[in-house]
Enzyme design. Structure first.
Site, PDB file in Angstrom:
ATOM      1  N   TYR A 174      -1.825  -2.300 -11.001  1.00 28.03           N
ATOM      2  CA  TYR A 174      -1.952  -2.149  -9.545  1.00 28.03           C
ATOM      3  C   TYR A 174      -1.162  -3.249  -8.820  1.00 28.03           C
ATOM      4  CZ  TYR A 174      -4.022  -2.304  -4.891  1.00 28.03           C
ATOM      5  OH  TYR A 174      -4.186  -2.353  -3.529  1.00 28.03           O
ATOM      6  N   TYR A 233      -4.529   2.899   7.504  1.00 23.91           N
ATOM      7  CA  TYR A 233      -5.786   2.130   7.470  1.00 23.91           C
ATOM      8  C   TYR A 233      -6.778   2.712   8.481  1.00 23.91           C
ATOM      9  CZ  TYR A 233      -2.537  -1.100   5.181  1.00 23.91           C
ATOM     10  OH  TYR A 233      -1.581  -1.648   4.380  1.00 23.91           O
ATOM     11  N   LYS A 271       0.579   3.258  -3.033  1.00 26.64           N
ATOM     12  CA  LYS A 271      -0.600   4.102  -3.286  1.00 26.64           C
ATOM     13  C   LYS A 271      -0.213   5.586  -3.286  1.00 26.64           C
ATOM     14  CE  LYS A 271      -3.779   0.644  -1.517  1.00 26.64           C
ATOM     15  NZ  LYS A 271      -4.410   0.043  -0.359  1.00 26.64           N
ATOM     16  N   VAL A 277       0.981  -3.850   3.776  1.00 25.50           N
ATOM     17  CA  VAL A 277       0.930  -5.162   4.424  1.00 25.50           C
ATOM     18  C   VAL A 277       2.225  -5.972   4.247  1.00 25.50           C
ATOM     19  CG1 VAL A 277      -1.589  -5.399   4.451  1.00 25.50           C
ATOM     20  CG2 VAL A 277      -0.306  -6.225   2.472  1.00 25.50           C
ATOM     21  N   SER A 289       0.791  -1.236   0.000  1.00 24.08           N
ATOM     22  CA  SER A 289       0.000   0.000   0.000  1.00 24.08           C
ATOM     23  C   SER A 289       0.825   1.287   0.000  1.00 24.08           C
ATOM     24  CB  SER A 289      -0.933   0.022   1.199  1.00 24.08           C
ATOM     25  OG  SER A 289      -2.138  -0.589   0.845  1.00 24.08           O
TER      26      SER A 289
HETATM   27  N1  GLU Z   1      -1.533  -5.483  -2.630  1.00 24.90           N
HETATM   28  C1  GLU Z   1      -2.314  -5.383  -1.441  1.00 24.90           C
HETATM   29  C2  GLU Z   1      -3.777  -5.503  -1.766  1.00 24.90           C
HETATM   30  O1  GLU Z   1      -4.192  -4.959  -2.716  1.00 24.90           O
HETATM   31  C3  GLU Z   1      -2.029  -4.080  -0.778  1.00 24.90           C
HETATM   32  C4  GLU Z   1      -2.737  -3.970   0.508  1.00 24.90           C
HETATM   33  C5  GLU Z   1      -2.015  -3.184   1.538  1.00 24.90           C
HETATM   34  O2  GLU Z   1      -0.815  -3.108   1.630  1.00 24.90           O
HETATM   35  O3  GLU Z   1      -2.760  -2.598   2.319  1.00 24.90           O
HETATM   36  O4  GLU Z   1      -4.517  -6.155  -1.110  1.00 24.90           O
END
Ligand code: GLU
Length: 305
Positions: free
Chosen positions: A189, A241, A64, A259, A61
């Site tokens: 993604y 989060y 992002k 994560v 994430s």
């Molecule tokens: N690639 C993970 C997903 O899309 C990223 C989630 C994360 O790091 O929060 O579920």
């Protein structure tokens, strides 16, 4: 500084036992739960590090932040925030509820999966390859590390098991929030999430944000002051989060976790911090990494509030 970081790693190593590795992407289970590292880059470009700082992990994430920056640079902030909101959700990062019941069309913010899929879909490029090159090259530039690349096994693992993200993306397409081929967007993604970095890389990335968009080690501006401000603000409200509120109260630093166990934290005008500890708490944040940031924030008075 080095001594302080070493003490923090030593003191918090035990806490890694209390969390768990992310298991919903099977390949992430190969990480070592005891790993813990921290790096700090001050705005004079000095690198301080301790613990498992050269261990590689996937951005997940944290990427992002990259897609948000590139989407704004390519489209302008008005168009991006027509497609994605800027409000925290209070729900988990891959929640479906947000889209279906609460807001219907627009994902709540660019830091949840649906929002990041939407920003990734906005990145310009004539081909999928070109778009990924753009993401990768940007990451290499802001980390000052040209060796950064994708972890192919994690990428494959995500692609194989990413049905929840598939659901989110097709739902966004059905509402015209994203245009284009859904599988291509998802592929991009999954690839951005699988870019592999270490603590020092994300500390460098964070130091650029802390320095209002300028690389501290070269003086080069890579993003505008305004984009840097928008990104840091969204990191404060949505980056950890559904623990972002608690993190803001106790630690008070704009941060984004993934994560894979990384946390990228940017202390405005002071430093970039990268933490790695793949053992996660229940919200999906590095359990010992969060403790390190708390102690570092207390020790150096880093809260922006
Ligand atoms: N690639 C993970 C997903 O899309 C990223 C989630 C994360 O790091 O929060 O579920």
């Amino acid at each position: 500084m080095k001594r302080l970081l070493e003490t923090l790693v030593e003191n918090n190593r035990e806490i890694t036992k209390k969390g768990n590795l992310a298991s919903y992407i099977p390949e992430l289970l190969n990480a070592d739960k005891n790993d813990l590292g921290v790096a700090v880059i001050t705005l004079d470009g000095k690198v301080h590090s301790a613990g498992d700082c050269s261990k590689k992990f996937t951005m997940q994430s944290i990427s992002k932040v990259v897609s948000l920056i590139l989407a704004i640079q390519d489209n302008g902030k008005e168009r991006v925030f027509e497609k994605v909101g800027m409000e925290p959700t209070g729900d988990s990062f891959n929640s479906i509820v947000n889209l279906e019941i609460k807001q219907k069309v627009k994902p709540y913010n660019p830091m949840i999966n649906a929002g990041a899929i939407a920003t990734t879909a906005l990145i310009y490029g004539v081909s999928e390859e070109e778009k990924f090159e753009k993401i990768l090259n940007f990451t290499r530039k802001v980390t000052g590390n040209n060796d950064i690349d994708i972890n192919k096994s994690v990428y494959k693992s995500e692609k194989l098991t990413g049905d929840r993200n598939r659901y989110l993306a097709y739902y966004l397409k059905s509402n015209n929030t994203i245009d284009g081929d859904v599988e291509d967007i998802l592929d991009l993604y999954f690839k951005q999430c699988s870019i592999e970095v270490n603590c020092i890389d994300i500390a460098k990335f964070a130091s650029m944000l802390a320095n209002d968009g300028i690389l501290p080690w070269s003086g080069e501006r890579v993003i505008s002051r305004e984009v840097s401000r928008i990104v840091k603000t969204i990191m404060v409200t949505c980056g950890m989060y559904d623990a972002s509120g608690k993190f803001a109260v106790h630690i008070g630093i704009p941060a984004k976790s993934g994560v894979g166990g990384g946390i990228m934290a940017a202390v405005p005008k002071r430093m970039g911090i990268g933490v790695y500890g793949p053992s996660l708490d229940k919200k999906g944040n590095s359990i010992a990494g969060t403790h390190i940031l708390k102690e570092l924030s207390d020790e150096l008075d880093l809260s922006i509030f």
